[in-house]
Design a protein around this motif. Structure first.
Motif, PDB file in Angstrom:
ATOM      1  N   ASP A 171       0.836  -1.201   0.000  1.00  0.00           N
ATOM      2  CA  ASP A 171       0.000   0.000   0.000  1.00  0.00           C
ATOM      3  C   ASP A 171       0.874   1.254   0.000  1.00  0.00           C
ATOM      4  N   GLU A 172       1.959   1.223   0.762  1.00  0.00           N
ATOM      5  CA  GLU A 172       2.867   2.373   0.830  1.00  0.00           C
ATOM      6  C   GLU A 172       3.569   2.606  -0.503  1.00  0.00           C
ATOM      7  N   TRP A 174       2.359   1.837  -3.471  1.00  0.00           N
ATOM      8  CA  TRP A 174       1.364   2.465  -4.344  1.00  0.00           C
ATOM      9  C   TRP A 174       1.260   3.960  -4.029  1.00  0.00           C
ATOM     10  N   CYS A 175       1.330   4.284  -2.759  1.00  0.00           N
ATOM     11  CA  CYS A 175       1.294   5.696  -2.367  1.00  0.00           C
ATOM     12  C   CYS A 175       2.471   6.454  -2.982  1.00  0.00           C
ATOM     13  N   THR A 176       3.646   5.828  -2.958  1.00  0.00           N
ATOM     14  CA  THR A 176       4.853   6.475  -3.494  1.00  0.00           C
ATOM     15  C   THR A 176       4.674   6.865  -4.954  1.00  0.00           C
ATOM     16  N   THR A 178       1.851   7.239  -6.720  1.00  0.00           N
ATOM     17  CA  THR A 178       0.781   8.205  -6.973  1.00  0.00           C
ATOM     18  C   THR A 178       1.177   9.601  -6.496  1.00  0.00           C
ATOM     19  N   GLN A 179       1.891   9.691  -5.380  1.00  0.00           N
ATOM     20  CA  GLN A 179       2.337  11.010  -4.910  1.00  0.00           C
ATOM     21  C   GLN A 179       3.446  11.572  -5.784  1.00  0.00           C
ATOM     22  N   ASN A 186      -3.601  12.383  -1.245  1.00  0.00           N
ATOM     23  CA  ASN A 186      -3.639  12.020   0.163  1.00  0.00           C
ATOM     24  C   ASN A 186      -3.863  10.513   0.257  1.00  0.00           C
ATOM     25  N   CYS A 187      -2.812   9.771   0.572  1.00  0.00           N
ATOM     26  CA  CYS A 187      -2.894   8.313   0.530  1.00  0.00           C
ATOM     27  C   CYS A 187      -3.773   7.735   1.637  1.00  0.00           C
ATOM     28  N   ARG A 264      -5.804  -0.339  -5.507  1.00  0.00           N
ATOM     29  CA  ARG A 264      -5.933   0.935  -6.216  1.00  0.00           C
ATOM     30  C   ARG A 264      -6.793   0.705  -7.455  1.00  0.00           C
ATOM     31  N   ARG A 275      -8.244   4.690  -3.737  1.00  0.00           N
ATOM     32  CA  ARG A 275      -7.741   3.726  -2.763  1.00  0.00           C
ATOM     33  C   ARG A 275      -8.919   3.125  -2.015  1.00  0.00           C
TER      34      ARG A 275
END
Length: 292
Positions: A171-172, A174-176, A178-179, A186-187, A264, A275
């Motif tokens: 999950d983290e 995927w956050c990386t 997208t950010q 905002n993840c 995602r 998310r």
């Protein structure tokens, strides 16, 4: 026989020999005794490098002069070059996005089973193809239940069904990505946040115009990142399929409670990256991330 970081050295047996020794330098005294083996796999080498090694035959009367064997490891692989999955010969293009290297196509490994059947821990990788049509797997990749994808472990970042050297993104992670594509993402938000990351990940074109795989309007799609997301739809709890050409959903390797996992999703009608936590028995697409 070279690979990028290893070489398997092979030599023919010598008549009268009772054994062989192998070394990285021309020194019989410190050589490794291979006994009767005529092969040695050396790992941990540097890609694109030439190596020379030494082999001696021996018996009760002494040992031979050294046989010099030379070989170079394969050229260094860099993200952006294709990889071939040795399990089935499938080739995948890759793309660098920020600090991460992603497969540029949904994974398509395994044996197709009917959508009405649950994927099982039976030693065989199983996949769903939308509407039970193998042609859809060829276009969109396979659909996998979370536990099958993870190969029945719950460790974040597990290899799962990915090729060697790749893993299921957390999950983290995927956050990386997208950010990186949209710093306003905002993840922690359930649903969509940011306005541009999804558009930068979606393949371009529309069904209606005959130029792509998404339904119109395929909002905001530029594929600026090179991720080339396609709308594979998904498999429901009931075993039916829905939303092909409208949505694509990708698993993470991160659990969300005891029966859900984070994923995602991208949609034809907006440019968000959504998310959500969904039941692990859903069938979603899988993208693999290169190990660091």
């Amino acid at each position: 026989v070279p690979d990028s970081t290893q070489i398997t050295w092979n030599w023919e047996g010598s008549p009268g020999a009772t054994g062989y020794k192998w070394n990285t330098i021309d020194d019989y005294a410190t050589a490794t005794d291979m006994l009767t083996a005529t092969t040695k796999t050396e790992t941990g080498l540097t890609c694109g490098m030439a190596y020379t090694r030494y082999v001696w035959a021996y018996n009760g009367y002494g040992y031979s002069v050294p046989l010099n064997v030379s070989q170079s490891t394969l050229a260094c692989w860099v993200c952006g070059q294709p990889i071939t999955d040795v399990r089935d010969g499938m080739t995948y293009n890759t793309v660098q996005i920020g600090t991460q290297c992603w497969l540029k196509k949904n994974l398509n490994i395994g044996t197709k089973i009917p959508g009405a059947q649950e994927q099982a821990n039976n030693g065989t990788i199983e996949k769903y193809c939308y509407n039970n049509d193998e042609a859809n797997c060829d276009i969109y990749g396979g659909l996998y239940q979370w536990e099958e994808m993870m190969q029945y472990v719950t460790t974040q970042g597990a290899k799962g069904i990915c090729p060697n050297g790749w893993h299921i993104p957390t999950d983290e992670e995927w956050c990386t990505v997208t950010q990186f594509l949209d710093p306003t993402v905002n993840c922690g938000v359930w649903g969509g946040s940011g306005t541009n990351a999804g558009g930068k990940m979606k393949s371009t074109g529309t069904i209606e115009a005959g130029t792509g795989l998404w339904y119109s309007p395929n909002a905001g799609a530029t594929n600026e990142s090179g991720f080339t997301a396609v709308p594979a739809g998904y498999r429901l709890l009931s075993g039916t399929f829905c939303e092909i050409c409208s949505y694509g959903s990708w698993w993470s390797s991160s659990e969300n409670g005891t029966s859900d996992a984070w994923n995602r999703a991208l949609s034809y009608d907006d440019s968000y990256v959504h998310r959500a936590g969904n039941y692990r028995v859903f069938g979603f697409s899988v993208r693999c991330l290169r190990d660091l």
